[in-house]
Design a protein around this motif. Structure first.
Motif, PDB file in Angstrom:
ATOM      1  N   THR A   1      -2.003 -23.929 -22.161  1.00 18.62           N
ATOM      2  CA  THR A   1      -2.342 -25.267 -22.661  1.00 18.62           C
ATOM      3  C   THR A   1      -2.393 -25.249 -24.188  1.00 18.62           C
ATOM      4  O   THR A   1      -1.849 -26.133 -24.855  1.00 18.62           O
ATOM      5  N   SER A   2      -3.066 -24.233 -24.744  1.00 19.62           N
ATOM      6  CA  SER A   2      -3.141 -24.113 -26.212  1.00 19.62           C
ATOM      7  C   SER A   2      -1.748 -24.041 -26.807  1.00 19.62           C
ATOM      8  O   SER A   2      -1.430 -24.708 -27.812  1.00 19.62           O
ATOM      9  N   PHE A   3      -0.915 -23.230 -26.204  1.00 17.86           N
ATOM     10  CA  PHE A   3       0.451 -23.027 -26.698  1.00 17.86           C
ATOM     11  C   PHE A   3       1.242 -24.333 -26.645  1.00 17.86           C
ATOM     12  O   PHE A   3       1.966 -24.670 -27.587  1.00 17.86           O
ATOM     13  N   MET A   4       1.068 -25.087 -25.548  1.00 21.77           N
ATOM     14  CA  MET A   4       1.830 -26.328 -25.402  1.00 21.77           C
ATOM     15  C   MET A   4       1.394 -27.385 -26.415  1.00 21.77           C
ATOM     16  O   MET A   4       2.222 -28.090 -27.007  1.00 21.77           O
ATOM     17  N   VAL A   5       0.094 -27.472 -26.656  1.00 16.68           N
ATOM     18  CA  VAL A   5      -0.403 -28.450 -27.636  1.00 16.68           C
ATOM     19  C   VAL A   5       0.128 -28.091 -29.025  1.00 16.68           C
ATOM     20  O   VAL A   5       0.579 -28.942 -29.789  1.00 16.68           O
ATOM     21  N   MET A   6       0.077 -26.788 -29.331  1.00 18.47           N
ATOM     22  CA  MET A   6       0.551 -26.325 -30.637  1.00 18.47           C
ATOM     23  C   MET A   6       2.046 -26.630 -30.798  1.00 18.47           C
ATOM     24  O   MET A   6       2.483 -27.118 -31.843  1.00 18.47           O
ATOM     25  N   SER A   7       2.814 -26.357 -29.744  1.00 17.90           N
ATOM     26  CA  SER A   7       4.261 -26.603 -29.791  1.00 17.90           C
ATOM     27  C   SER A   7       4.543 -28.093 -29.948  1.00 17.90           C
ATOM     28  O   SER A   7       5.451 -28.495 -30.683  1.00 17.90           O
ATOM     29  N   GLY A   8       3.733 -28.912 -29.249  1.00 12.93           N
ATOM     30  CA  GLY A   8       3.906 -30.361 -29.338  1.00 12.93           C
ATOM     31  C   GLY A   8       3.685 -30.862 -30.758  1.00 12.93           C
ATOM     32  O   GLY A   8       4.467 -31.676 -31.267  1.00 12.93           O
TER      33      GLY A   8
ATOM     34  N   ALA B   1       6.541 -29.793 -32.959  1.00 14.30           N
ATOM     35  CA  ALA B   1       7.725 -30.622 -32.717  1.00 14.30           C
ATOM     36  C   ALA B   1       7.576 -31.981 -33.405  1.00 14.30           C
ATOM     37  O   ALA B   1       8.520 -32.492 -34.034  1.00 14.30           O
ATOM     38  N   PHE B   2       6.353 -32.553 -33.353  1.00 14.93           N
ATOM     39  CA  PHE B   2       6.099 -33.835 -34.011  1.00 14.93           C
ATOM     40  C   PHE B   2       6.344 -33.722 -35.524  1.00 14.93           C
ATOM     41  O   PHE B   2       6.990 -34.584 -36.130  1.00 14.93           O
ATOM     42  N   CYS B   3       5.817 -32.650 -36.110  1.00 18.52           N
ATOM     43  CA  CYS B   3       5.969 -32.451 -37.564  1.00 18.52           C
ATOM     44  C   CYS B   3       7.443 -32.281 -37.931  1.00 18.52           C
ATOM     45  O   CYS B   3       7.907 -32.830 -38.937  1.00 18.52           O
ATOM     46  N   LEU B   4       8.168 -31.516 -37.125  1.00 22.63           N
ATOM     47  CA  LEU B   4       9.591 -31.290 -37.407  1.00 22.63           C
ATOM     48  C   LEU B   4      10.377 -32.598 -37.331  1.00 22.63           C
ATOM     49  O   LEU B   4      11.229 -32.871 -38.169  1.00 22.63           O
ATOM     50  N   LEU B   5      10.044 -33.413 -36.307  1.00 23.28           N
ATOM     51  CA  LEU B   5      10.731 -34.701 -36.172  1.00 23.28           C
ATOM     52  C   LEU B   5      10.424 -35.601 -37.367  1.00 23.28           C
ATOM     53  O   LEU B   5      11.317 -36.261 -37.917  1.00 23.28           O
ATOM     54  N   ALA B   6       9.155 -35.613 -37.769  1.00 22.37           N
ATOM     55  CA  ALA B   6       8.752 -36.466 -38.902  1.00 22.37           C
ATOM     56  C   ALA B   6       9.465 -36.022 -40.180  1.00 22.37           C
ATOM     57  O   ALA B   6       9.964 -36.851 -40.950  1.00 22.37           O
ATOM     58  N   VAL B   7       9.546 -34.713 -40.403  1.00 23.61           N
ATOM     59  CA  VAL B   7      10.195 -34.195 -41.614  1.00 23.61           C
ATOM     60  C   VAL B   7      11.695 -34.505 -41.583  1.00 23.61           C
ATOM     61  O   VAL B   7      12.283 -34.880 -42.609  1.00 23.61           O
ATOM     62  N   THR B   8      12.290 -34.384 -40.402  1.00 22.02           N
ATOM     63  CA  THR B   8      13.723 -34.706 -40.271  1.00 22.02           C
ATOM     64  C   THR B   8      13.969 -36.154 -40.648  1.00 22.02           C
ATOM     65  O   THR B   8      14.898 -36.479 -41.394  1.00 22.02           O
TER      66      THR B   8
END
Lengths: 308, 253
Positions: B225-232, B235-242
């Motif tokens: 669960t921790s890993f999935m939240v962190m990955s999520g 991914a949000f930050c990467l999308l925003a930066v893109t």
């Protein structure tokens, strides 16, 4: 000759709706000094910023060395050095660090020897360890040039390079610009100082309200638009132009003590000899004689007024 | 890849840390030491063990996360905001660098600085409490991924901010409360059921839980669960930066 920069139908409309560039088309030849003149807000900086990639064009195309500045940005930007109008520097960095940073940013391998040579050529070597905040405005301007030259560009944009600098530095910069041109660097400069364009430019462009209203070789421009005047300081005041001289383009000034003859230098016969003979026949004596040519400034002002 | 540009940005940002050593390294170490003294030694000595871990040791992962998150955001946001503020961003915009290279330089430097700081705080913690790390590789993994993720988040804040107040507002009114309420000083099981549910809405809670697991093998939620939240969030930050680089938001007209 293949242009080093080709600008085709470029428009820039900002989000506010303001159109800064209006269908600009322009070719810049390799190793020329091109001066872009224009009043404040004419679009000079926007045009430079668009070519350098700082501002996105709304439409049109710009190529540098045959490559599109968007799809081929790596190649085109490597070739360009930019000295911006504002003295925008990181106040806490040293001269050496900021110039070295610029070289790296533009993809060049560290080369302390070249940086040293650049700093020496701009009389900055003894300031290399000074922080930017400790430098005078003139010194900061030199650092901006050193940063722009740090990656050995073949095109240099100078946006108002001598704004606010003293006469000595201005002349040093003109010398540097000429030297760079002799080394094969293409220089595009914007300036408010008409004498700067008159002094160093090969070609001149005039921009107003985002439109390029004139592009011409400086010499041809001066020749084509430059009027010349013969000014005679008379011995006795002249009340009216004698009827035998009404064919000449004459004006009486300075309470009749000056007679001014305007003529075209491009014509085979200027009419000066005939005028002098007529003056002698009419027994009009003069103490002194001199000529005056309209400056680029006169031409610029007249062009800008015409287009209003 | 313009690796000279990446190196230039990275070195430039790291050099700023040297110039601001007190603010960048010493100040957070002093603050964290005070937390150890007040919560770990003074108050902690009166609190029984949590999940078999002494209170002083229990708060170490949370305190490291607090510094890691705030410093990652602060370093990256300031790193990109400062050129915007001074106008030197013209050089970055006119340079032959891709958005990936800009990110590698700024986010890489910000993450490096916050990871170094986290390791220094970890070393400092040894002076106050006995520490053992059950899963050191996982600990490093959490450290690196969290530093990168929140440096990316800081980069976004730095792009978004158009004044110094905005630069501070997210770390102060969002991140710090989320870390404090994410289980830094307590186990979620110590809270009443309602607040346990509320805590589960806090993404930082999952980071602290996962990070604490790497130290003591105990966690409030599963590692996955921790890993999935962190990955999520990454991914949000990467999308925003893109999106920022594609649109030129706040950096290019």
């Amino acid at each position: 000759m293949q242009p080093i920069i080709q600008i085709t139908d470029v428009n820039k409309i900002y989000d506010s709706g303001f159109q800064a560039l209006n269908d600009i088309s322009l070719s810049i030849k390799p190793a020329e000094i091109f001066a872009l003149l224009g009043p404040n807000g004419a679009g000079k900086t926007t045009l430079i910023s668009t070519i350098c990639g700082i501002v996105n064009a709304s439409s049109g195309q710009i190529t540098v060395d045959g490559k599109d500045i968007v799809s081929g940005y790596r190649h085109t930007r490597e070739l360009i050095g930019l000295v911006p109008q504002e003295l925008t520097t990181d106040a806490f960095e040293t001269v050496w660090a900021t110039v070295s940073f610029s070289r790296g940013l533009f993809g060049k391998k560290p080369n302390p020897t070249f940086i040293e040579k650049t700093l020496k050529s701009l009389s900055l070597w003894d300031k290399k360890d000074s922080r930017m905040m400790e430098l005078s405005g003139g010194m900061k301007r030199r650092v901006m040039i050193a940063k722009a030259l740090s990656h050995e560009p073949s095109i240099l944009f100078l946006d108002e390079p001598t704004a606010g600098v003293d006469v000595e530095l201005r002349k040093d910069m003109w010398q540097l610009v000429r030297q760079l041109r002799n080394d094969g660097v293409t220089i595009i400069l914007t300036t408010h100082y008409i004498e700067e364009a008159e002094e160093i430019a090969d070609r001149i462009g005039v921009i107003k309200n985002g439109q390029l209203i004139l592009v011409e070789d400086k010499a041809a421009l001066m020749n084509q638009l430059g009027k010349k005047q013969l000014i005679l300081d008379l011995k006795e005041p002249l009340v009216a132009i004698p009827s035998t001289m009404t064919d000449f383009n004459l004006q009486i000034k300075n309470e009749g003590l000056q007679l001014i003859y305007s003529y075209d230098t491009t014509k085979e016969h200027t009419g000066i000899s005939a005028l002098l003979q007529q003056l002698s026949s009419a027994n009009i004596g003069f103490k002194d004689i001199k000529t005056d040519q309209s400056s680029l400034e006169d031409i610029f002002v007249s062009l800008v007024k015409e287009s209003t | 890849m313009n690796h000279y540009a990446v190196a230039a940005i990275y070195k430039f940002e790291m050099a700023r840390t040297k110039r601001t050593l007190f603010q960048s390294i010493i100040s957070p170490v002093i603050s964290t030491s005070l937390y150890f003294i007040v919560f770990g030694s003074a108050i902690g000595s009166r609190i029984t063990e949590i999940d078999g871990v002494s209170y002083g040791a229990f708060i170490v992962p949370g305190l490291i996360m607090l510094s890691l998150l705030t410093q990652s955001i602060s370093n990256a946001s300031f790193g990109i905001y400062f050129p915007k503020f001074t106008g030197t961003i013209y050089e970055l915009l006119s340079a032959p660098v891709s958005s990936i290279e800009v990110l590698l330089g700024y986010v890489g430097a910000a993450a490096t600085k916050s990871i170094l700081l986290a390791l220094i705080i970890l070393a400092t913690a040894h002076f106050f409490v006995p520490l053992e790390i059950a899963h050191p590789l996982w600990m490093l993994f959490f450290l690196v991924v969290t530093a990168i993720t929140f440096s990316l988040f800081g980069f976004i804040i730095g792009i978004w901010a158009d004044n110094f107040e905005k630069l501070q507002v997210i770390p102060l009114i969002v991140i710090t409360p989320l870390v404090f309420l994410g289980g830094t000083f307590y186990s979620v099981s110590m809270l009443p059921p309602f607040w346990q549910t509320v805590t589960q809405l806090n993404p930082v809670f999952y980071l602290i839980s996962g990070f604490r697991w790497s130290f003591y093998g105990v966690a409030d939620v599963s590692l996955i669960t921790s890993f999935m939240v962190m990955s999520g969030f990454l991914a949000f930050c990467l999308l925003a930066v893109t999106w920022i680089f594609k649109s030129g938001y706040q950096i290019k007209q």
